[in-house]
Design a protein around this motif. Structure first.
Motif, PDB file in Angstrom:
ATOM      1  N   TYR A   1       0.828  -1.207   0.000  1.00 58.37           N
ATOM      2  CA  TYR A   1       0.000   0.000   0.000  1.00 58.37           C
ATOM      3  C   TYR A   1       0.861   1.255   0.000  1.00 58.37           C
ATOM      4  N   GLN A   2       1.872   1.294   0.865  1.00 55.96           N
ATOM      5  CA  GLN A   2       2.760   2.453   0.920  1.00 55.96           C
ATOM      6  C   GLN A   2       3.537   2.620  -0.381  1.00 55.96           C
ATOM      7  N   ALA A   3       3.901   1.514  -1.012  1.00 57.13           N
ATOM      8  CA  ALA A   3       4.626   1.588  -2.279  1.00 57.13           C
ATOM      9  C   ALA A   3       3.751   2.218  -3.358  1.00 57.13           C
ATOM     10  N   LEU A   4       2.474   1.864  -3.379  1.00 57.17           N
ATOM     11  CA  LEU A   4       1.556   2.437  -4.370  1.00 57.17           C
ATOM     12  C   LEU A   4       1.380   3.940  -4.135  1.00 57.17           C
ATOM     13  N   LEU A   5       1.245   4.336  -2.871  1.00 61.53           N
ATOM     14  CA  LEU A   5       1.117   5.766  -2.569  1.00 61.53           C
ATOM     15  C   LEU A   5       2.392   6.509  -2.950  1.00 61.53           C
ATOM     16  N   GLN A   6       3.530   5.874  -2.714  1.00 67.49           N
ATOM     17  CA  GLN A   6       4.809   6.499  -3.022  1.00 67.49           C
ATOM     18  C   GLN A   6       4.963   6.750  -4.519  1.00 67.49           C
ATOM     19  N   LEU A   7       4.560   5.777  -5.326  1.00 71.68           N
ATOM     20  CA  LEU A   7       4.666   5.937  -6.775  1.00 71.68           C
ATOM     21  C   LEU A   7       3.628   6.934  -7.295  1.00 71.68           C
ATOM     22  N   GLY A   8       2.395   6.813  -6.812  1.00 67.11           N
ATOM     23  CA  GLY A   8       1.336   7.718  -7.239  1.00 67.11           C
ATOM     24  C   GLY A   8       0.696   7.302  -8.547  1.00 67.11           C
ATOM     25  N   GLY A   9      -0.481   7.862  -8.817  1.00 64.60           N
ATOM     26  CA  GLY A   9      -1.239   7.503 -10.004  1.00 64.60           C
ATOM     27  C   GLY A   9      -0.531   7.747 -11.328  1.00 64.60           C
ATOM     28  N   PRO A  10       0.003   8.951 -11.572  1.00 65.80           N
ATOM     29  CA  PRO A  10       0.661   9.218 -12.858  1.00 65.80           C
ATOM     30  C   PRO A  10       1.820   8.272 -13.157  1.00 65.80           C
ATOM     31  N   LYS A  11       2.635   7.953 -12.150  1.00 66.29           N
ATOM     32  CA  LYS A  11       3.763   7.047 -12.360  1.00 66.29           C
ATOM     33  C   LYS A  11       3.273   5.644 -12.695  1.00 66.29           C
TER      34      LYS A  11
END
Length: 237
Positions: free
Chosen positions: A120-130
């Motif tokens: 979950y934290q990895a997804l937030l770190q990357l973000g939608g555009p990435k």
């Protein structure tokens, strides 16, 4: 030639390799799906297993066990560990999750990110555009469900906007409708749960921000419009 006109050949080569790898993966998984359909596999789990194992190659005769072995598979198991061995076995620090290609994402997601909170934290770190850039050709069979499960289990009110952007970018990736149709029953339930949580946050957030339900902020109105759009894209009713 001006500085801005210099061509970065290393970056071009990296993009080309990533595109070739993604294309090869697409052809391999598509061929596996066709084989599974032709074999008329009795369950979705068997179908999923065939596609996920499409990258594996059968063992050749020389690879099979039973012949003479001249070198032990792991020489370290044939002797006792010395004090020097114990000292050198230091735990390795995890490198930051910064995949540059979809192939790197697949590798690190399954090899290093095992727990739900880490994912979950990895997804937030990357973000939608990435994420949208990494998977512009295809999210990949089986991965979309894992992303939705991680979001559903750990979504928080403070992350609502970021999660909505992630869902929006994923919905604009290649073959999204097909990947969505191949979700397992448990993954579909997680998707439903995720949107239920996001909808429930509508009444909670204005109260925490000191806003009345009759006069929501412009940002909140935009989020609600996006949420309604995503409900249709993900087939949640």
């Amino acid at each position: 030639m001006e500085r801005n006109d210099v061509i970065n050949f290393k970056a071009l080569e990296k993009e080309l390799q990533a595109a070739l790898a993604a294309d090869e993966k697409y052809k391999r998984e598509n061929a596996a799906k066709l084989r599974a359909v032709e074999q008329r596999v009795p369950s979705y789990e068997e179908f999923r297993g065939i596609v996920l194992a499409s990258h594996l190659k059968p063992l050749e005769r020389k690879d099979k066990m039973g012949g003479k072995r001249f070198v032990p598979w792991n020489c370290h198991t044939t002797r006792e560990k010395t004090s020097q061995d114990v000292v050198t076995e230091m735990p390795q620090e995890k490198s930051p999750f910064q995949p540059a290609t979809s192939a790197e994402f697949y590798r690190d997601w399954r090899r290093h990110l095992r727990s739900g909170p880490e994912r979950y934290q990895a997804l937030l770190q990357l973000g939608g555009p990435k994420l949208g850039h990494l998977f512009q050709m295809d999210v990949g069979f089986g991965l979309l469900g894992e992303l939705l499960v991680a979001l559903a289990e750990h979504v928080r009110l403070s992350d609502r906007s970021a999660v909505l952007r992630i869902l929006h970018n994923l919905a604009n990736t290649g073959r999204f409708a097909l990947n969505l149709s191949l979700l397992s029953h448990a993954e579909r339930e997680s998707c439903q749960l995720l949107f239920q949580k996001l909808q429930a946050m509508v009444t909670t957030r204005p109260m925490q921000e000191g806003l009345s339900m009759e006069e929501p902020s412009a940002g909140l109105q935009g989020e609600e419009g996006l949420l309604q759009e995503l409900l249709g894209l993900y087939g949640v009713h």
